[in-house]
Design a protein around this motif. Structure first.
Motif, short mmCIF file in Angstrom:
data_model
loop_
_atom_site.label_atom_id
_atom_site.label_comp_id
_atom_site.label_asym_id
_atom_site.label_seq_id
_atom_site.Cartn_x
_atom_site.Cartn_y
_atom_site.Cartn_z
N CYS A 7 8.29 3.77 -7.82
CA CYS A 7 8.80 5.47 -7.56
C CYS A 7 8.86 5.50 -9.40
CB CYS A 7 9.39 5.55 -7.26
SG CYS A 7 9.03 5.46 -5.29
N ALA B 225 5.37 4.43 -11.16
CA ALA B 225 4.12 5.66 -11.28
C ALA B 225 4.40 6.91 -11.86
CB ALA B 225 4.49 6.09 -9.75
N GLY C 25 4.01 5.04 2.20
CA GLY C 25 3.14 3.72 2.49
C GLY C 25 3.40 2.71 2.95
N ASP D 288 2.44 4.92 -2.06
CA ASP D 288 1.28 5.61 -3.56
C ASP D 288 3.04 5.94 -4.09
OD1 ASP D 288 3.60 7.66 -2.49
OD2 ASP D 288 1.91 9.02 -1.25
N GLY D 289 2.70 7.28 -5.40
CA GLY D 289 3.54 6.79 -6.43
C GLY D 289 4.66 7.46 -5.96
N ASP E 245 0.79 -1.22 0.18
CA ASP E 245 0.20 0.06 -0.08
C ASP E 245 0.85 1.57 0.31
OD1 ASP E 245 -2.10 1.74 0.36
OD2 ASP E 245 -2.64 1.40 2.32
#
Length: 548
Positions: free
Chosen positions: A198, A201, A39, A34-35, A32
């Protein structure tokens, strides 16, 4: 000690050898994130049928918030290695406690806490390259490449963590330091996953780390003075660590050799690889140790000696069937650091003692006074095993120039200048040479037949030193034969010895007191280990494919 190098018996190497042999599996159970890499992630480890989890909490700090110090306010990554019941309640508790580190509290089924910071030089650079569909450029990453740098691996009761004694026989992490090595390896695995995530994303054209880059990027680490008092305060551990180095080397040096033996060819290959490895490291700051290219030049000379043996059966004009002893001696004449590399290479080609060396690491650390012994016996013991103390006359100028203490603000060991810096009233008792000399002085006035118990009633301040000396009888490597208080004592030598045993390399001193290193550079990744692969990652060179 300052010329030590990692070997097949270093903790990182022995850990991955065991994990690959048993085909440990690592599954990314939840992700979980994020970019930007903020998380939570959970990895499940199946270690020979024993289930563990590595739980990581990731954020992004401003550059000014990152520090190499052990104690800090926040980190980019905090993580825990846990076992036992796994449910949402456990996960929530870890989420609340692990990021707090020193101010947090662990449960008794948590084995290790760790934390790390992103490399301000390398993390975003690798993300950007992968996002653009390219692999990193070796020149841009320098000589010691890593994505995150760890600052601590807490365990064994600290903050409520599981005591080491809780791990029963048969547990896959029963061997000392194996929990920490597993945690460090998983932290490195997480760093690779983070940069790839990363990058993906950031661009639909992103690629993953591939080829040699999959394994090359290691885990950074910064280490300070705390390692030095550790080995002074744990002499049985020091004995075990030295034995893990000295006994395999003694075994290798006494093995018969032949110019056309496969091991001779293997030693030559590894010496050539080591020379190229150090030749590449031409920008790494290494003072007071040799720069990489200078060490490589010394290794070239050693390789010439071995080439002569392979061609003629002679080492420096002498016919021999014990070439390793002669090569070791020749390397010492060329340079101590070259000999350190040669010794590591010689140990590498013999796997006979792997299990025996691992068994050495478990040791009894109890010390106690033997009160019924006599002062004469104690004096004889001191004169025999501690004769080296006379080389360190603590009355000479500069012999007590420093004292050691723990910083109240940073909770780290420090060296102070005696008579100048505050803190002498809380000086650490790491002055073994001085303590033994003072004990000997008072024993000179005791009757030889007087019991140690009677002597200590009159001289209670010698109790600790007496217990140490009596309890360490029969152990050959328990004492650092140096004066840690002297103005010319260099902590880096002891630090480097310990770091080599952990399996670290790329030693880059930042002062006389602390240095940066890397761990697991070139090591197999999780999917390699699951396939039973512990590939040859001894002196792994930089990726040489086209950076584009």
């Amino acid at each position: 000690m300052g010329a030590s190098r990692h070997t097949r018996h270093s903790f990182a190497r022995s850990f991955l050898r065991a994990a690959a042999a048993q085909r440990w599996t690592v599954t990314r159970e939840s992700w979980d994130v994020d970019g930007q890499g903020r998380g939570e992630a959970v990895y499940r480890i199946d270690a020979g049928g024993h289930e563990l989890r590595f739980v990581a909490f990731s954020t992004v700090l401003a550059d000014g918030q990152r520090t190499d110090r052990v104690v800090a306010e926040a980190w980019d990554i905090t993580a825990a290695l846990v076992e036992g019941v796994w449910d949402e309640a456990r996960r929530s508790e870890l989420r609340a406690q692990v990021p707090r580190q020193e101010s947090g509290r662990a449960d008794a089924a948590t084995l290790v806490w760790t934390r790390a910071n992103r490399s301000s030089r390398f993390f975003d650079y690798v993300v950007d390259r992968l996002a653009r569909g390219m692999q990193p450029d070796p020149a841009a990453l320098g000589d010691a490449a890593y994505l995150v740098r760890s600052t601590a691996f807490y365990s064994n009761g600290k903050f409520g963590l599981a005591d080491f004694g809780r791990l029963r026989p048969g547990h896959p992490l029963r061997l000392p330091y194996r929990s920490q090595m597993l945690t460090a390896w998983l932290l490195r695995e997480l760093s690779h996953d983070l940069v790839e995530h990363c990058a993906a994303a950031k661009s639909p054209h992103a690629v993953a780390l591939e080829g040699d880059w999959r394994c090359f990027l290691g885990l950074g680490n910064a280490t300070g003075l705390g390692m030095v008092p550790y080995v002074i305060n744990h002499p049985q551990v020091l004995d075990a660590w030295c034995a893990a180095r000295e006994l395999p080397l003694a075994y290798a040096l006494h093995q018969p050799t032949s110019p056309r033996d496969a091991r001779t060819a293997r030693v030559r290959l590894l010496l050539g690889r080591a020379a190229e490895y150090y030749r590449e490291r031409d920008t790494l700051a290494t003072a007071p140790y040799l720069p990489g290219p200078e060490l490589a030049a010394q290794l070239d000379k050693v390789a010439e000696v071995l080439d002569g043996y392979a061609a003629t059966g002679l080492v420096l004009g002498k016919r021999t069937d014990r070439a390793w002893q002669d090569l070791h001696t020749a390397a010492e004449e060329i340079g101590l650091e070259a000999r350190g590399v040669v010794d590591a290479v010689l140990v590498e080609v013999y796997d006979d003692l792997d299990a025996d060396v691992e068994a050495l690491l478990r040791c009894d650390q109890n010390t106690q006074v033997a009160p019924a012994r006599t002062c004469g016996e104690l004096r004889t013991e001191l004169n025999g095993r501690y004769d080296w103390v006379s080389r360190h006359d603590c009355g000479e100028p500069g012999r007590q120039a420093h004292f050691w203490f723990s910083s109240q603000d940073n909770e780290e060991p420090r060296r102070g200048r005696r008579g100048v810096d505050p803190g002498e009233e809380v000086e650490h008792p790491v002055d073994i040479a001085r303590a033994v000399a003072e004990l000997l002085d008072d024993l000179e006035h005791a009757e030889p037949r007087q019991l140690v118990a009677e002597f200590l009633l009159a001289h209670p301040w010698h109790r600790g030193t007496t217990a140490r000396v009596q309890s360490l009888a029969g152990l050959p490597y328990t004492e650092v034969r140096a004066n840690l208080l002297a103005d010319d004592f260099l902590p880096l030598h002891l630090q480097r010895f310990q770091l080599a045993l952990y399996g670290m390399d790329n030693y880059s001193p930042q002062s006389t007191d602390w240095l940066r290193v890397t761990l697991f550079s070139g090591a197999p990744r999780a999917r390699d280990v699951a396939a039973g692969t512990d590939h040859d990652w001894f002196f792994v060179r930089k990726p040489r494919r086209d950076a584009q």
